[in-house]
Each structure stands twice: as C-alpha cells, then as structure tokens.
Design a protein around this motif. Structure first.
Motif, PDB file in Angstrom:
ATOM      1  N   SER A 188      22.355  -0.572  16.381  1.00 45.72           N
ATOM      2  CA  SER A 188      23.508   0.209  15.938  1.00 45.72           C
ATOM      3  C   SER A 188      23.450   1.575  16.599  1.00 45.72           C
ATOM      4  O   SER A 188      22.472   1.910  17.256  1.00 45.72           O
ATOM      5  N   GLY A 189      24.473   2.360  16.409  1.00 47.11           N
ATOM      6  CA  GLY A 189      24.512   3.697  16.988  1.00 47.11           C
ATOM      7  C   GLY A 189      23.519   4.645  16.343  1.00 47.11           C
ATOM      8  O   GLY A 189      23.271   5.730  16.855  1.00 47.11           O
ATOM      9  N   GLN A 190      22.945   4.257  15.213  1.00 46.75           N
ATOM     10  CA  GLN A 190      22.031   5.136  14.500  1.00 46.75           C
ATOM     11  C   GLN A 190      20.590   4.620  14.479  1.00 46.75           C
ATOM     12  O   GLN A 190      19.753   5.141  13.749  1.00 46.75           O
ATOM     13  N   LEU A 191      20.306   3.602  15.265  1.00 49.15           N
ATOM     14  CA  LEU A 191      18.963   3.043  15.319  1.00 49.15           C
ATOM     15  C   LEU A 191      18.653   2.628  16.754  1.00 49.15           C
ATOM     16  O   LEU A 191      19.425   1.900  17.377  1.00 49.15           O
ATOM     17  N   ASN A 192      17.540   3.120  17.281  1.00 50.82           N
ATOM     18  CA  ASN A 192      17.186   2.846  18.664  1.00 50.82           C
ATOM     19  C   ASN A 192      15.668   2.747  18.767  1.00 50.82           C
ATOM     20  O   ASN A 192      14.947   3.598  18.251  1.00 50.82           O
ATOM     21  N   LEU A 249      15.735  11.203  12.701  1.00 54.88           N
ATOM     22  CA  LEU A 249      14.291  11.209  12.852  1.00 54.88           C
ATOM     23  C   LEU A 249      13.920  10.565  14.175  1.00 54.88           C
ATOM     24  O   LEU A 249      14.467   9.534  14.547  1.00 54.88           O
ATOM     25  N   ASN A 250      12.981  11.174  14.880  1.00 53.16           N
ATOM     26  CA  ASN A 250      12.449  10.636  16.128  1.00 53.16           C
ATOM     27  C   ASN A 250      10.932  10.575  15.972  1.00 53.16           C
ATOM     28  O   ASN A 250      10.293  11.597  15.751  1.00 53.16           O
ATOM     29  N   ILE A 251      10.374   9.370  16.085  1.00 52.59           N
ATOM     30  CA  ILE A 251       8.929   9.188  16.011  1.00 52.59           C
ATOM     31  C   ILE A 251       8.465   8.584  17.328  1.00 52.59           C
ATOM     32  O   ILE A 251       9.064   7.618  17.813  1.00 52.59           O
ATOM     33  N   GLY A 252       7.421   9.145  17.904  1.00 52.71           N
ATOM     34  CA  GLY A 252       6.923   8.657  19.185  1.00 52.71           C
ATOM     35  C   GLY A 252       5.431   8.411  19.147  1.00 52.71           C
ATOM     36  O   GLY A 252       4.674   9.113  18.467  1.00 52.71           O
ATOM     37  N   PRO A 298      24.722 -10.717  26.568  1.00 51.47           N
ATOM     38  CA  PRO A 298      26.074 -10.183  26.395  1.00 51.47           C
ATOM     39  C   PRO A 298      26.355  -9.844  24.936  1.00 51.47           C
ATOM     40  O   PRO A 298      25.905 -10.528  24.028  1.00 51.47           O
ATOM     41  N   GLY A 299      27.079  -8.738  24.726  1.00 50.26           N
ATOM     42  CA  GLY A 299      27.505  -8.375  23.389  1.00 50.26           C
ATOM     43  C   GLY A 299      26.472  -7.635  22.556  1.00 50.26           C
ATOM     44  O   GLY A 299      26.738  -7.271  21.426  1.00 50.26           O
ATOM     45  N   ARG A 300      25.285  -7.382  23.078  1.00 53.88           N
ATOM     46  CA  ARG A 300      24.255  -6.659  22.331  1.00 53.88           C
ATOM     47  C   ARG A 300      23.757  -5.497  23.159  1.00 53.88           C
ATOM     48  O   ARG A 300      23.720  -5.566  24.378  1.00 53.88           O
ATOM     49  N   VAL A 301      23.381  -4.438  22.494  1.00 53.91           N
ATOM     50  CA  VAL A 301      22.798  -3.314  23.197  1.00 53.91           C
ATOM     51  C   VAL A 301      21.290  -3.530  23.188  1.00 53.91           C
ATOM     52  O   VAL A 301      20.580  -3.118  22.295  1.00 53.91           O
ATOM     53  N   GLU A 302      20.846  -4.259  24.174  1.00 55.66           N
ATOM     54  CA  GLU A 302      19.431  -4.570  24.318  1.00 55.66           C
ATOM     55  C   GLU A 302      19.143  -4.576  25.810  1.00 55.66           C
ATOM     56  O   GLU A 302      19.920  -5.076  26.596  1.00 55.66           O
ATOM     57  N   ARG A 303      18.015  -4.027  26.183  1.00 57.83           N
ATOM     58  CA  ARG A 303      17.700  -3.925  27.606  1.00 57.83           C
ATOM     59  C   ARG A 303      16.221  -4.209  27.798  1.00 57.83           C
ATOM     60  O   ARG A 303      15.387  -3.662  27.102  1.00 57.83           O
ATOM     61  N   ARG A 304      15.914  -5.071  28.763  1.00 56.62           N
ATOM     62  CA  ARG A 304      14.527  -5.373  29.116  1.00 56.62           C
ATOM     63  C   ARG A 304      14.390  -5.224  30.620  1.00 56.62           C
ATOM     64  O   ARG A 304      15.195  -5.769  31.363  1.00 56.62           O
ATOM     65  N   GLU A 305      13.375  -4.497  31.043  1.00 53.35           N
ATOM     66  CA  GLU A 305      13.131  -4.297  32.470  1.00 53.35           C
ATOM     67  C   GLU A 305      11.658  -4.550  32.741  1.00 53.35           C
ATOM     68  O   GLU A 305      10.801  -4.187  31.944  1.00 53.35           O
ATOM     69  N   PHE A 306      11.385  -5.158  33.877  1.00 48.90           N
ATOM     70  CA  PHE A 306      10.006  -5.430  34.280  1.00 48.90           C
ATOM     71  C   PHE A 306       9.954  -5.309  35.789  1.00 48.90           C
ATOM     72  O   PHE A 306      10.852  -5.773  36.479  1.00 48.90           O
ATOM     73  N   GLY A 307       8.927  -4.670  36.320  1.00 52.90           N
ATOM     74  CA  GLY A 307       8.869  -4.488  37.765  1.00 52.90           C
ATOM     75  C   GLY A 307       7.453  -4.437  38.296  1.00 52.90           C
ATOM     76  O   GLY A 307       6.495  -4.174  37.568  1.00 52.90           O
ATOM     77  N   HIS A 308       7.357  -4.698  39.580  1.00 50.23           N
ATOM     78  CA  HIS A 308       6.086  -4.706  40.313  1.00 50.23           C
ATOM     79  C   HIS A 308       6.451  -4.433  41.758  1.00 50.23           C
ATOM     80  O   HIS A 308       7.319  -5.092  42.307  1.00 50.23           O
ATOM     81  N   GLY A 346      19.065   7.497  12.433  1.00 54.23           N
ATOM     82  CA  GLY A 346      19.890   8.427  11.680  1.00 54.23           C
ATOM     83  C   GLY A 346      21.065   8.979  12.450  1.00 54.23           C
ATOM     84  O   GLY A 346      21.100   8.960  13.674  1.00 54.23           O
ATOM     85  N   PRO A 347      22.049   9.494  11.713  1.00 58.25           N
ATOM     86  CA  PRO A 347      23.220  10.127  12.327  1.00 58.25           C
ATOM     87  C   PRO A 347      22.895  11.572  12.714  1.00 58.25           C
ATOM     88  O   PRO A 347      21.794  12.071  12.443  1.00 58.25           O
ATOM     89  N   LYS A 348      23.851  12.280  13.328  1.00 58.56           N
ATOM     90  CA  LYS A 348      23.631  13.671  13.720  1.00 58.56           C
ATOM     91  C   LYS A 348      23.319  14.554  12.519  1.00 58.56           C
ATOM     92  O   LYS A 348      22.590  15.526  12.632  1.00 58.56           O
ATOM     93  N   ALA A 349      23.870  14.212  11.364  1.00 58.50           N
ATOM     94  CA  ALA A 349      23.646  15.029  10.168  1.00 58.50           C
ATOM     95  C   ALA A 349      22.165  15.125   9.832  1.00 58.50           C
ATOM     96  O   ALA A 349      21.678  16.181   9.432  1.00 58.50           O
TER      97      ALA A 349
END
Length: 173
Positions: A66-70, A100-103, A20-30, A94-97
């Motif tokens: 944060s809204g600028q780091l994912n 950077l996206n690295i994959g 709760p209270g954090r933007v974090e998500r973990r999913e696992f499936g089989h 980064g913001p919209k201005a």
C-alpha cells in the motif's frame, strides 16, 4: 546487458521481475567483465566485490502492498561461497501525519578493509504536524558486542514558499 563502464566492457546478467498489478520489485545481478584494464584496481579496490572479472552477487527485493507500507531488502553475497557481505532491511510505515522508518544494516569486514564488521539498527519517527511544520526523532544503535548508541537526534522543519529553515539537534556517540 553490455556495460561500457569505468574499466572496459562487462556483461551484467540479472534483471527485474515484477508481477503485473502489484507494487513489488525483485532485482538480482552479477557482473562479468570481458575486458580488464591495468588500472582496474584504482576503481575497484580489494574487498569491493568488483576487483575480479566476476563480481559478487547483489540484489534487492521491494514489497509495497500500500502507499503507507514499504519493505526493502538489499544484499551482497560473496561470489565464491554465497556468504552475506552486506545486508540491509528497511521498513517504512504510516502516512505523512505520522510515519516510522526502521532500518537494519550488516556489513561484513572485508579482507584488508579498514572497517570492522558492522551491525546497526536505526529508527526514525516523523510527523507532518501541519502543512508548514514537521518534526522527527531518530536513533542509531550498534548491535555488535561493543554495542551502544551511535547517534540520536531530533529536528523541526518549517516549510513555506521561501527558503526552508530547519533546526537539528543531534548527538553522535
């Protein structure tokens, strides 16, 4: 969860864990199919991880402090020996201005598959120059022993109330 999907009934244990209270998500499936149809091979080809009654393990972890780091990590592990069959890592900053996206992508060659093992790195730098104008540059590199640039490009986009014109210049190698 009971799934009445493409080839009959299946059970999909796993789930989503999010503190709760954090933007974090973990999913696992089989997936475990409780019914097997004769034409299942048409929908789940050999090497897909779904061709048997028990699927490979898949998962995703997303951390967004944060809204600028994912940061997003996706994976597929072989059901028999937990060997990595697919690994994806995405980093957005980064913001919209100016952002950077690295994959990073790793795909293990599947038995009987037509594609060899792939390992790639991609990067995109994008800027919202003004309210109407945006620009980006990108590159995608092969990290295997044969290596080299797979593609590179740049784009300029003008947005207003009418259709959005976009100019793309790309080179695939």
């Amino acid at each position: 969860m009971l799934d009445l999907g493409r080839d009959g009934r299946s059970l999909c244990p796993g789930g989503v864990l999010a503190p709760p209270g954090r933007v974090e998500r973990r999913e696992f499936g089989h997936q475990a199919r409780v019914a097997r149809r004769i034409d299942a091979q048409l929908f789940q080809p050999q090497g897909s991880g779904l061709e048997d009654q028990l699927s490979d393990y898949v998962g995703r972890v997303q951390i967004r402090p944060s809204g600028q780091l994912n940061l997003v990590y996706r994976f597929r592990l072989a059901k028999d020996n937990f060997q990595a069959r697919r690994t994806e890592l995405q980093f957005f900053a980064g913001p919209k201005a100016l952002n950077l996206n690295i994959g990073y992508l790793f795909l293990d060659q599947q038995a009987g598959g037509e594609f060899p093992t792939r390992e790639e790195l991609s990067a995109t730098l994008q800027s919202q120059l003004t309210r109407e104008w945006a620009a980006s540059v990108s590159t995608r590199r092969d990290l295997t022993s044969n290596g080299g640039t797979l593609s590179e490009g740049a784009s300029v986009t003008y947005t207003n109330d009418c259709p959005v014109p976009r100019l793309d210049v790309a080179r695939g190698l």
